[in-house]
Design an enzyme around this catalytic site. Structure first.
Site, PDB file in Angstrom:
ATOM      1  CB  CYS A   2      18.191 156.265 -33.045  1.00 27.27           C
ATOM      2  SG  CYS A   2      19.457 155.831 -34.151  1.00 27.27           S
ATOM      3  N   GLY A  31      13.860 152.215 -34.707  1.00 24.16           N
ATOM      4  CA  GLY A  31      15.091 151.492 -34.752  1.00 24.16           C
ATOM      5  C   GLY A  31      15.065 150.036 -34.254  1.00 24.16           C
ATOM      6  CG  ASN A 105      16.840 160.401 -33.002  1.00 26.36           C
ATOM      7  OD1 ASN A 105      17.127 159.747 -34.267  1.00 26.36           O
ATOM      8  ND2 ASN A 105      15.813 160.991 -33.122  1.00 26.36           N
ATOM      9  N   GLY A 106      19.866 161.362 -34.584  1.00 22.98           N
ATOM     10  CA  GLY A 106      19.939 162.177 -35.791  1.00 22.98           C
ATOM     11  C   GLY A 106      21.183 161.978 -36.344  1.00 22.98           C
ATOM     12  CE1 TYR A 261       7.300 154.185 -42.383  1.00 23.28           C
ATOM     13  CE2 TYR A 261       9.195 154.790 -41.486  1.00 23.28           C
ATOM     14  CZ  TYR A 261       8.363 153.833 -41.829  1.00 23.28           C
ATOM     15  OH  TYR A 261       8.963 152.709 -41.744  1.00 23.28           O
ATOM     16  CB  THR A 308       2.489 154.749 -41.120  1.00 24.82           C
ATOM     17  OG1 THR A 308       3.521 153.770 -40.590  1.00 24.82           O
ATOM     18  CG2 THR A 308       2.978 156.151 -40.560  1.00 24.82           C
ATOM     19  CG  ASP A 370       2.582 153.397 -48.388  1.00 22.33           C
ATOM     20  OD1 ASP A 370       2.483 153.390 -46.934  1.00 22.33           O
ATOM     21  OD2 ASP A 370       3.538 152.608 -48.761  1.00 22.33           O
ATOM     22  CG  ASP A 371       3.909 156.023 -44.564  1.00 23.32           C
ATOM     23  OD1 ASP A 371       5.310 156.161 -45.165  1.00 23.32           O
ATOM     24  OD2 ASP A 371       3.680 154.809 -44.459  1.00 23.32           O
TER      25      ASP A 371
END
Length: 513
Positions: A2, A31, A105-106, A261, A308, A370-371
């Site tokens: 988030c 998010g 966030n987490g 990312y 990314t 790609d990442d």
């Protein structure tokens, strides 16, 4: 994962909501499931707008004008447990004690234990399945122990220290206490990012907390500082800043996947440029490509998967002296597929999101960079699109090592069985994705790419690659429980059982249909 932000303006006649809204827009990549803002105005009155969808869907000018007050908190969400549900949109609020608004966030790894404590001992009602609500109520319960009608910074530090003592996992949080000020704090391992910055104004100094420095940069704040692991920072309404490290000798282990990312390339996290990290990842990846394909490799062109991986792919091409081209054109109005809730939605969206240009693929041996490769949904479709566009050979290179373990600190990598690399060799992964060969970065190479810019960081949360969970409290029983909550086939069950209404505050809560 988030995005969180909080703002306190020196001029109490100004409104915080426009810049909180702008900040959430700059955190939209973290998010896309829900967004919300709560502000505090005169007499400690709180005003709220939150709902499901992108920032642009939840807010417009008339709604922002209803968010009165010179301080507030904001949040953008994507679900890591259960499913998307408006009742879990943040910020969250409790009226007792003191009127606390909270955004997080987490993820917590001992949520069941905390829920039982809050029910049987603290006697606090929990209204959702969100562990953010658990953190909020632990904080509220700790503050309630003061028994005071008004609290001070010392009381808040004691309450946050109490959170650190019992809440295990990765979390960065912002809070607002009605009529008092704003607060930011970070878990004892510093897994999830948060920092704060200041800005001079005619009435004094404005202060902002944010998940990433780019938010503060975009709002003309300066002197961005990352919160240290186990640190709390309090900014009261009189613009007094008090900060304290509450954990002696914390074990600092930031999440390395932020650099791979999640974070924007123009962000600085824990003193490290995300952009420079990705350049270094590209160089390290070039070494692995040479090792796997040999110095006389038959690659004609290197093409990134937008957005990314662009920085890393460019550096890989430079080091290998191979032509770099943009072969996939991205529809920028479709969200990030990795953070979409549900495999069916992710798969449906990939081909709507990318279009392969035949002129860059036809008759060529292509190395696609790609990442990372998680479920394989995007990678499988990307490889097939390259073949449909005429590519002779398709090699797929990942800037990250193979992801073989679930994440428990806020990233939606739930079930090992949903990970394409689970129990597979590189050849088996290539076969599953339809590629001629798959090349992964080594964990040592990834760590070196980040650590070279900040040698003082000796440890990283790389649990999705090595299965080592630095917070402890993570056993097979917990992982099975988490798999049940987060598995794609279970998403939506919780949502179906919940009321479509969410309790509002002083105005209204936006419900998008």
């Amino acid at each position: 994962m988030c995005g969180i932000t909080a703002l306190l303006l020196a001029d109490h006649n100004l409104m915080a909501s426009p810049e909180l809204h702008e900040g959430l827009g700059m955190l939209q990549h973290r998010g896309q499931d829900a967004a919300g803002i709560v502000t505090c105005g005169n007499k400690g009155r709180l005003y709220q707008i939150k709902g499901s969808g992108m920032v642009r869907d939840v807010f417009d000018q008339p709604k922002l004008e209803q968010l009165v007050g010179s301080m507030g908190v904001g949040h953008v969400r994507y679900p890591t447990a259960g499913s998307s549900s408006t009742s879990e949109a943040q910020p969250l609020y409790v009226n007792s004690p003191y009127g606390i608004t909270f955004a997080h966030n987490g993820n917590l790894v001992n949520a069941a234990e905390l829920r039982e404590f809050l029910d049987h001992e603290a006697h606090r009602h929990i209204n959702t399945d969100s562990d953010s609500e658990l953190l909020l109520n632990i904080f509220a319960n700790n503050l309630n122990k003061t028994g005071k009608s008004r609290i001070n910074e010392e009381d808040i530090f004691t309450a946050i220290k109490g959170i650190f003592d019992v809440c295990h996992g990765g979390y960065a949080c912002v809070a607002m206490i009605a009529g008092f000020g704003i607060i930011g704090f970070r878990d004892p391992h510093g897994i999830r990012p948060i920092g704060f910055a200041k800005r001079q104004s005619p009435k004094g100094t404005d202060y902002m907390f944010a998940s990433e420095s780019v938010v503060c940069d975009g709002c003309s704040f300066t002197d961005f500082e990352d919160l240290k692991p186990g640190e709390a920072v309090i900014v009261n309404k009189n613009l007094t800043v008090t900060r304290r490290e509450l954990i002696p000798q914390p074990s600092f282990s930031p999440c390395i996947f932020e650099y791979v990312y999640f974070s924007r390339p123009d962000s600085i996290i824990d003193g490290i440029s995300v952009y420079k990290c990705r350049l270094a990842m590209g160089e390290a990846l070039a070494d692995q490509v040479t090792k796997k394909l040999g110095p006389n490799m038959d690659v004609d062109v290197i093409i990134p998967v937008p957005d990314t991986s662009r920085v890393a792919a460019l550096q890989t091409a430079y080091k290998l002296d191979i032509t770099y081209r943009e072969g996939f054109i991205k529809n920028r109005y479709i969200g990030r597929t990795f953070i979409m809730p549900g495999q069916a939605m992710r798969k449906k969206t990939v081909r709507r999101k990318f279009n392969a240009m035949s002129l860059e693929f036809a008759g060529k041996n292509v190395l696609i960079v790609d990442d990372s490769i998680v479920r394989g949904t995007t990678s499988r479709e990307i490889v097939q699109m390259a073949r449909d566009a005429g590519a002779k050979k398709v090699y797929l290179a990942s800037c990250a090592p193979a992801i073989r373990y679930p994440n428990v600190y806020g990233i939606d990598m739930p079930s090992p069985h949903e990970l394409v690399a689970y129990n597979k060799t590189e050849d088996e992964i290539a076969e599953a994705l339809g590629a001629d060969k798959v090349i992964f970065q080594t964990l040592e190479g990834l760590v070196a790419s980040c650590q070279k810019f900040s040698p003082h960081i000796k440890s990283w949360d790389a649990s999705v690659f090595d299965g080592k969970y630095i917070s402890g409290n993570v056993d097979e029983k917990y992982l099975k429980h988490l798999e049940g909550l987060r598995a794609d086939h279970n998403k939506g069950v919780v949502e179906d059982l919940q009321s479509p209404e969410t309790l509002g505050l002083y105005n209204f809560n936006l419900q998008l249909k």
